[in-house]
Design an enzyme around this catalytic site. Sequence first.
Site, PDB file in Angstrom:
ATOM      1  N   HIS A 174      79.299  60.722  47.919  1.00 30.94           N
ATOM      2  CA  HIS A 174      79.041  62.004  49.030  1.00 30.94           C
ATOM      3  C   HIS A 174      79.161  60.808  50.288  1.00 30.94           C
ATOM      4  O   HIS A 174      77.918  60.245  50.484  1.00 30.94           O
ATOM      5  CB  HIS A 174      77.551  62.254  48.517  1.00 30.94           C
ATOM      6  CG  HIS A 174      77.360  63.490  49.417  1.00 30.94           C
ATOM      7  ND1 HIS A 174      78.136  64.557  49.309  1.00 30.94           N
ATOM      8  CD2 HIS A 174      76.475  63.694  50.531  1.00 30.94           C
ATOM      9  CE1 HIS A 174      77.670  65.546  50.111  1.00 30.94           C
ATOM     10  NE2 HIS A 174      76.531  65.029  50.988  1.00 30.94           N
ATOM     11  N   SER A 222      79.026  68.188  54.430  1.00 37.45           N
ATOM     12  CA  SER A 222      77.909  68.524  53.514  1.00 37.45           C
ATOM     13  C   SER A 222      76.915  69.725  54.113  1.00 37.45           C
ATOM     14  O   SER A 222      77.791  70.898  54.189  1.00 37.45           O
ATOM     15  CB  SER A 222      76.821  67.063  53.600  1.00 37.45           C
ATOM     16  OG  SER A 222      76.144  67.401  52.252  1.00 37.45           O
TER      17      SER A 222
HETATM   18  C1  GCU Z   1      71.762  67.860  49.560  1.00 33.88           C
HETATM   19  C2  GCU Z   1      71.827  69.425  49.266  1.00 33.88           C
HETATM   20  C3  GCU Z   1      73.324  69.764  49.718  1.00 33.88           C
HETATM   21  C4  GCU Z   1      73.782  69.238  50.951  1.00 33.88           C
HETATM   22  C5  GCU Z   1      73.490  67.812  51.129  1.00 33.88           C
HETATM   23  C6  GCU Z   1      73.676  67.243  52.450  1.00 33.88           C
HETATM   24  O1  GCU Z   1      72.283  67.102  48.521  1.00 33.88           O
HETATM   25  O2  GCU Z   1      71.460  69.646  48.082  1.00 33.88           O
HETATM   26  O3  GCU Z   1      73.290  70.999  49.478  1.00 33.88           O
HETATM   27  O4  GCU Z   1      75.048  69.649  51.217  1.00 33.88           O
HETATM   28  O5  GCU Z   1      72.130  67.796  50.788  1.00 33.88           O
HETATM   29  O6  GCU Z   1      73.889  68.065  53.493  1.00 33.88           O
HETATM   30  O7  GCU Z   1      73.638  66.011  52.758  1.00 33.88           O
END
Ligand code: GCU
Length: 422
Positions: A403, A262
């Site tokens: 995710h 992420s």
């Molecule tokens: C949020 C953000 C993303 C990121 C994610 C994370 O969802 O919008 O860009 O990748 O957090 O790091 O968990």
Amino acid sequence: MRPFCYLLVAAFLLPLAVVSAADFPPVSELPINPELPDPLVMLDGSKVTTKEQWEQKRRPELKALFQHYMYGYLPAATGVKATLTASNNDLFDGKASWKSVTLHYGPDGTPPIELLLVVPRTQKGVPPVFVGINFCGNHTVLADPLVPLTTSWYRGSCPGCEGDVATEKGRGGQVDVWNAEMIIDRGFALATFYYGDVDPDKNTNDFTDGVQPHFFKDGQTEPGKHDWGAVAAWAYGVHRVIDFLDADQSVDTKRLALVGHSRLGKATLFAGALDERIKVVIPHQAGCGGTAPNRFNVGESVERINTSFPHWFNDTFPEFNQQVERLPFDQHCLVTLCAPRAVLFSNAEEDQWADPNGQFNMLKAADPVYRFLGVDGLRPDAKPEMGKLIDSRLGYYIRPGKHSMTTEDWKVFLNFADRHLK
Ligand code: GCU
């Protein structure tokens, strides 16, 4: 155990940008280009026709462009001084040992990085290594009570951890996210550190609490418009960790893979783009600001990310919020900076926020540079298929689900690393 101390000199200096900020126009003067920029065309419109031009002109230019307009400029490498804080030779029934090492770097007062290095004991030779930036502290990666608790700023909560992560309640909470035992069983070492050691992930952009103020020039009191944000700082932490691993010699840094999830996937791709010691780059579900295109506004947009997370990028990137078409690059260009090294984009079907299809297109758009350099890139017949790893040098993976970083994901990372490191 007696702590010991040793001084390391950074053997590796990041190639400094040969193009200076003064060469780049203000955002308002950049041409509008709704298409993906051709990575083989220089900012002045000239075409790269030889590998030498790529190496000597275009790569340095692209590195500088990404720092100038998006992530911020990284300082030059500094020496790293390491102190052993804890260790245990009997992990996983004696299959592995670990040590925790405090890494001091940068000007005096720069907060140190606590590195956890887990190494297999049962194989001959020096093992290849996975470096990974973690979200919740090293004590969440292993359940061993001897692993020091983080003393840095910490997240209030973390997946898998109950309650206050920075206390004993967090210990071992991310064992299934990092899968250290499986990594060891597959013959790799794991080197991991907590991102909060380098730059707290607070949604402010004052840059007062991470490494950045320690690198201010004389008389500087606030960050400049092209100074480094949090993503760049986390990447810089990776580079200093590799300096240590190079000198420490308990792992084979010629066979080094980097993984991050992420926002830490964004840092992973940026770190890999700037440091050729990283042989396999695995930004997992990195999305906007990492592996997904900035153009086309699918999933998270540039405006949205700059609004929600003003500290991740430099203070120039928000100028593109309403005009992403002026960016003189897109994220495929970051992949081309990794060429000819292996890069895997991995994704989850339900994580459309990270634009998995757009990410595949970034690999396709990076492929011509790999071919130009005389190596294979993305397998020509590749198309995303659920649960099937495309394991060419430019690799892609998408699985069902959300995710997250899971044990099944790690099997894929290990297979990809095996193929490209062994
Ligand atoms: C949020 C953000 C993303 C990121 C994610 C994370 O969802 O919008 O860009 O990748 O957090 O790091 O968990």
